[in-house]
Design a protein around this motif. Sequence first.
Motif, mmCIF file in Angstrom:
data_model
loop_
_atom_site.group_PDB
_atom_site.id
_atom_site.type_symbol
_atom_site.label_atom_id
_atom_site.label_comp_id
_atom_site.label_asym_id
_atom_site.label_seq_id
_atom_site.Cartn_x
_atom_site.Cartn_y
_atom_site.Cartn_z
ATOM 1 N N HIS A 58 0.822 -1.222 0.000
ATOM 2 C CA HIS A 58 0.000 0.000 0.000
ATOM 3 C C HIS A 58 0.849 1.261 0.000
ATOM 4 C CE1 HIS A 58 -3.625 -2.301 0.430
ATOM 5 N NE2 HIS A 58 -3.078 -2.972 1.415
ATOM 6 N N ASP A 61 -1.004 4.335 -1.179
ATOM 7 C CA ASP A 61 -2.350 4.591 -0.643
ATOM 8 C C ASP A 61 -2.270 5.461 0.611
ATOM 9 O OD1 ASP A 61 -3.744 2.953 -2.479
ATOM 10 O OD2 ASP A 61 -3.138 1.168 -1.356
ATOM 11 N N ILE A 63 -2.985 5.525 4.263
ATOM 12 C CA ILE A 63 -3.071 4.406 5.215
ATOM 13 C C ILE A 63 -3.470 4.948 6.582
ATOM 14 C CG2 ILE A 63 -1.767 2.575 6.373
ATOM 15 C CD1 ILE A 63 0.163 2.628 3.955
ATOM 16 N N VAL A 130 -7.535 2.771 3.446
ATOM 17 C CA VAL A 130 -6.912 1.488 3.772
ATOM 18 C C VAL A 130 -6.641 1.522 5.274
ATOM 19 C CG1 VAL A 130 -4.872 0.028 3.501
ATOM 20 C CG2 VAL A 130 -5.865 1.185 1.507
#
Length: 229
Positions: A58, A61, A63, A130
């Motif tokens: 990730h 992304d 997070i 996420v």
Amino acid sequence: MSAVPAPHDGATESGPTEQSATALPARDQAGALRSEILSPVTLARTVDRIAHQILERHGEDDIVLLGIPTRGVHLARRLAGRLATFAGPSAGRISVGSLDITLYRDDLRRHPPRALEETSLPDDGIDNAVVVLVDDVLYSGRTVRAALDALRDHGRPRIVQLAVLVDRGHRQLPIRADYVGKNIPTAFTDDVAVRMVETDGVDSVDLVRRDAGGPVSGAARPTAGSDRR
Ligand SMILES: O=P(O)(O)OC[C@H]1O[C@H](OP(=O)(O)OP(=O)(O)O)[C@H](O)[C@@H]1O
Ligand SMILES: O=c1cc[nH]c(=O)[nH]1
């Protein structure tokens, strides 16, 4: 909830003193055998490895790391610090907070009331984020089940993952971790004792074997229906 966490200023940053990697089991005052699973050094390395694994999957992304009290919160903060350190230029935003699961436990009627802990989420919520739940030990899976229920009351993340420092087995629910620091075979009567500087003044993970007549290493067969609490 901090959006850009400062790196953890403990063992990971300054480099803890190297300890013996072959510490022998020692009997504690209660007669249990205590063997070291992670030292300050190996615990710090383990946190770093999990941080890299999260970034592998990730890295670009946004997070949100949500620690489950008690020690999961401190672990989440350390992980967030290491993610911030290792993240590349294309990294997304890294946030860290905590998720209280107290009211979502399935043993509320069987045990005395517990004090509520803090839930701290990003200001813009967790919808489409996420989310990585973080805890120190994964055992029956009931805490994580409760965390998933708690999360549902706060939003709808795009993905929810689980990072744990130790998976000691004996699951009672169909739950697994996405990131595991260390798998430790245990007997039901064992305890995995995680200590962290923030709560205990020291970083360590020990396997505590209470029926200390037998050997410390190796797993025992589980019996059905264990309830540690
Ligand atoms: O998978 P499970 O069987 O649910 O066990 C794992 C949980 O048990 C411990 O928490 P505990 O409830 O002892 O509270 P603490 O974190 O405050 O020590 C540990 O920190 C995990 O959260
Ligand atoms: O052994 C265990 C089981 C659950 N939680 C812990 O902290 N240790």
